[in-house]
Design a protein around this motif. Structure first.
Motif, PDB file in Angstrom:
ATOM      1  N   ARG A 287      -9.235  18.844  19.648  1.00 55.87           N
ATOM      2  CA  ARG A 287      -8.799  19.839  18.680  1.00 55.87           C
ATOM      3  C   ARG A 287      -9.418  19.485  17.326  1.00 55.87           C
ATOM      4  NH1 ARG A 287      -4.193  22.941  18.992  1.00 55.87           N
ATOM      5  NH2 ARG A 287      -3.147  21.546  20.429  1.00 55.87           N
ATOM      6  N   TYR A 288      -9.771  20.477  16.572  1.00 58.15           N
ATOM      7  CA  TYR A 288     -10.371  20.253  15.267  1.00 58.15           C
ATOM      8  C   TYR A 288      -9.554  20.931  14.181  1.00 58.15           C
ATOM      9  CZ  TYR A 288     -14.509  18.906  17.904  1.00 58.15           C
ATOM     10  OH  TYR A 288     -15.369  18.292  18.767  1.00 58.15           O
ATOM     11  N   LYS A 289      -9.736  20.441  12.966  1.00 55.59           N
ATOM     12  CA  LYS A 289      -9.075  21.076  11.839  1.00 55.59           C
ATOM     13  C   LYS A 289     -10.092  21.287  10.730  1.00 55.59           C
ATOM     14  CE  LYS A 289      -5.206  20.654   8.705  1.00 55.59           C
ATOM     15  NZ  LYS A 289      -3.930  19.998   8.408  1.00 55.59           N
ATOM     16  N   CYS A 290     -10.006  22.438  10.101  1.00 50.35           N
ATOM     17  CA  CYS A 290     -10.850  22.698   8.949  1.00 50.35           C
ATOM     18  C   CYS A 290     -10.075  22.299   7.702  1.00 50.35           C
ATOM     19  CB  CYS A 290     -11.215  24.180   8.895  1.00 50.35           C
ATOM     20  SG  CYS A 290     -12.047  24.638   7.372  1.00 50.35           S
ATOM     21  N   LYS A 291     -10.651  21.371   6.938  1.00 50.52           N
ATOM     22  CA  LYS A 291      -9.944  20.880   5.744  1.00 50.52           C
ATOM     23  C   LYS A 291      -9.911  21.939   4.652  1.00 50.52           C
ATOM     24  CE  LYS A 291     -12.353  17.053   5.298  1.00 50.52           C
ATOM     25  NZ  LYS A 291     -12.797  15.834   4.588  1.00 50.52           N
ATOM     26  N   THR A 292     -10.825  22.885   4.713  1.00 49.34           N
ATOM     27  CA  THR A 292     -10.907  23.900   3.677  1.00 49.34           C
ATOM     28  C   THR A 292      -9.756  24.906   3.775  1.00 49.34           C
ATOM     29  OG1 THR A 292     -13.298  23.684   3.784  1.00 49.34           O
ATOM     30  CG2 THR A 292     -12.430  25.568   2.561  1.00 49.34           C
ATOM     31  N   CYS A 293      -9.576  25.443   4.982  1.00 51.18           N
ATOM     32  CA  CYS A 293      -8.549  26.478   5.129  1.00 51.18           C
ATOM     33  C   CYS A 293      -7.322  25.981   5.880  1.00 51.18           C
ATOM     34  CB  CYS A 293      -9.122  27.705   5.825  1.00 51.18           C
ATOM     35  SG  CYS A 293      -9.577  27.402   7.543  1.00 51.18           S
ATOM     36  N   GLY A 294      -7.437  24.811   6.516  1.00 49.15           N
ATOM     37  CA  GLY A 294      -6.286  24.245   7.199  1.00 49.15           C
ATOM     38  C   GLY A 294      -6.087  24.739   8.621  1.00 49.15           C
ATOM     39  N   CYS A 295      -6.981  25.604   9.099  1.00 46.66           N
ATOM     40  CA  CYS A 295      -6.802  26.109  10.456  1.00 46.66           C
ATOM     41  C   CYS A 295      -7.185  25.043  11.472  1.00 46.66           C
ATOM     42  CB  CYS A 295      -7.629  27.372  10.690  1.00 46.66           C
ATOM     43  SG  CYS A 295      -9.386  27.077  10.943  1.00 46.66           S
ATOM     44  N   THR A 296      -6.551  25.103  12.634  1.00 40.56           N
ATOM     45  CA  THR A 296      -6.923  24.197  13.715  1.00 40.56           C
ATOM     46  C   THR A 296      -7.466  25.029  14.869  1.00 40.56           C
ATOM     47  OG1 THR A 296      -4.709  24.276  14.696  1.00 40.56           O
ATOM     48  CG2 THR A 296      -5.142  22.508  13.123  1.00 40.56           C
ATOM     49  N   PHE A 297      -8.326  24.447  15.650  1.00 42.48           N
ATOM     50  CA  PHE A 297      -8.911  25.175  16.771  1.00 42.48           C
ATOM     51  C   PHE A 297      -9.366  24.189  17.831  1.00 42.48           C
ATOM     52  CE2 PHE A 297     -12.043  24.353  13.561  1.00 42.48           C
ATOM     53  CZ  PHE A 297     -13.197  23.987  14.221  1.00 42.48           C
ATOM     54  N   VAL A 298      -9.433  24.674  19.061  1.00 40.08           N
ATOM     55  CA  VAL A 298      -9.898  23.806  20.141  1.00 40.08           C
ATOM     56  C   VAL A 298     -11.410  23.883  20.243  1.00 40.08           C
ATOM     57  CG1 VAL A 298      -7.791  23.803  21.509  1.00 40.08           C
ATOM     58  CG2 VAL A 298      -9.485  25.606  21.846  1.00 40.08           C
ATOM     59  N   GLU A 299     -11.948  22.936  20.959  1.00 40.48           N
ATOM     60  CA  GLU A 299     -13.402  22.760  20.944  1.00 40.48           C
ATOM     61  C   GLU A 299     -14.196  24.000  21.331  1.00 40.48           C
ATOM     62  OE1 GLU A 299     -14.590  19.786  23.726  1.00 40.48           O
ATOM     63  OE2 GLU A 299     -12.893  20.158  25.029  1.00 40.48           O
ATOM     64  N   THR A 300     -13.628  24.781  22.244  1.00 42.31           N
ATOM     65  CA  THR A 300     -14.425  25.903  22.715  1.00 42.31           C
ATOM     66  C   THR A 300     -14.268  27.160  21.875  1.00 42.31           C
ATOM     67  OG1 THR A 300     -12.634  26.152  24.249  1.00 42.31           O
ATOM     68  CG2 THR A 300     -14.710  25.323  25.130  1.00 42.31           C
ATOM     69  N   MET A 301     -13.198  27.198  21.078  1.00 46.06           N
ATOM     70  CA  MET A 301     -12.934  28.392  20.282  1.00 46.06           C
ATOM     71  C   MET A 301     -14.128  28.693  19.377  1.00 46.06           C
ATOM     72  SD  MET A 301     -10.342  30.401  20.108  1.00 46.06           S
ATOM     73  CE  MET A 301      -9.739  31.738  19.089  1.00 46.06           C
ATOM     74  N   GLY A 302     -14.541  29.922  19.360  1.00 47.70           N
ATOM     75  CA  GLY A 302     -15.641  30.299  18.486  1.00 47.70           C
ATOM     76  C   GLY A 302     -17.002  30.178  19.143  1.00 47.70           C
ATOM     77  N   THR A 303     -17.047  29.603  20.328  1.00 45.03           N
ATOM     78  CA  THR A 303     -18.353  29.468  20.971  1.00 45.03           C
ATOM     79  C   THR A 303     -18.430  30.201  22.309  1.00 45.03           C
ATOM     80  OG1 THR A 303     -17.689  27.442  22.067  1.00 45.03           O
ATOM     81  CG2 THR A 303     -18.804  27.213  19.973  1.00 45.03           C
ATOM     82  N   ILE A 304     -17.265  30.464  22.904  1.00 41.38           N
ATOM     83  CA  ILE A 304     -17.258  31.069  24.234  1.00 41.38           C
ATOM     84  C   ILE A 304     -17.953  32.428  24.220  1.00 41.38           C
ATOM     85  CG2 ILE A 304     -15.797  32.000  26.059  1.00 41.38           C
ATOM     86  CD1 ILE A 304     -13.686  29.879  25.112  1.00 41.38           C
TER      87      ILE A 304
END
Ligand SMILES: [Zn+2]
Length: 155
Positions: free
Chosen positions: A42-59
């Protein structure tokens, strides 16, 4: 050449000022943020605070439709909506929706995780989704089967 951006390379949140910016020495808004129950990074964006899993945004990276819209459509299909009626309601072609399901099936594990987390779906409904493309029971195929190259045994 950025067709296959790695997850964790950029923030998938469209309203984030760092949305889509590849990580580099100067651009490092993405941090690792633990793992999901299924063991996915799982990843987190420090800028906006959103979290997402590794595949999100690439599938569905190469698809024109926003991923959230695709996921929602898949959820409708899983809930039992007929694809023919979804084409009317959502304005996507039947072929397009089927292509999304095929895309999704290649990442079935990740998609199921997203669908189960975001929508009130049951496992059986997810099986119904995969049944549309006849992929039932063959879920963890993230790799393409490699053809035996020149083994000498020609048909
Ligand atoms: Zn962000």
């Amino acid at each position: 050449m950025s067709e296959f951006a790695q997850a964790g390379d950029f923030c998938p949140n469209k309203v984030c000022v760092d949305y889509g910016k590849r990580q580099s020495e100067r651009q490092y808004n993405i941090i690792k943020f633990g793992k999901t129950k299924a063991g996915r990074q799982r990843y987190k964006c420090k800028t906006c605070g959103c979290t997402f899993v590794e595949t999100m945004g690439t599938i569905f990276y190469r698809r024109r439709t926003p991923e959230g819209e695709i996921i929602e459509t898949l959820a409708f299909v899983a809930e039992g909506s007929r694809i023919s009626s979804l084409t009317r309601v959502k304005g996507h072609k039947e072929d397009t929706i089927l292509a999304w399901i095929r895309d999704a099936a290649e990442h079935a594990e990740a998609i199921e995780e997203i669908l189960l987390a975001k929508y009130q779906l049951k496992r059986g409904q997810l099986d119904g989704l995969w049944a549309y493309i006849g992929n039932k029971g063959e879920k963890k195929t993230t790799q393409k089967p490699t053809k035996t190259a020149n083994s000498g045994a020609l048909p």
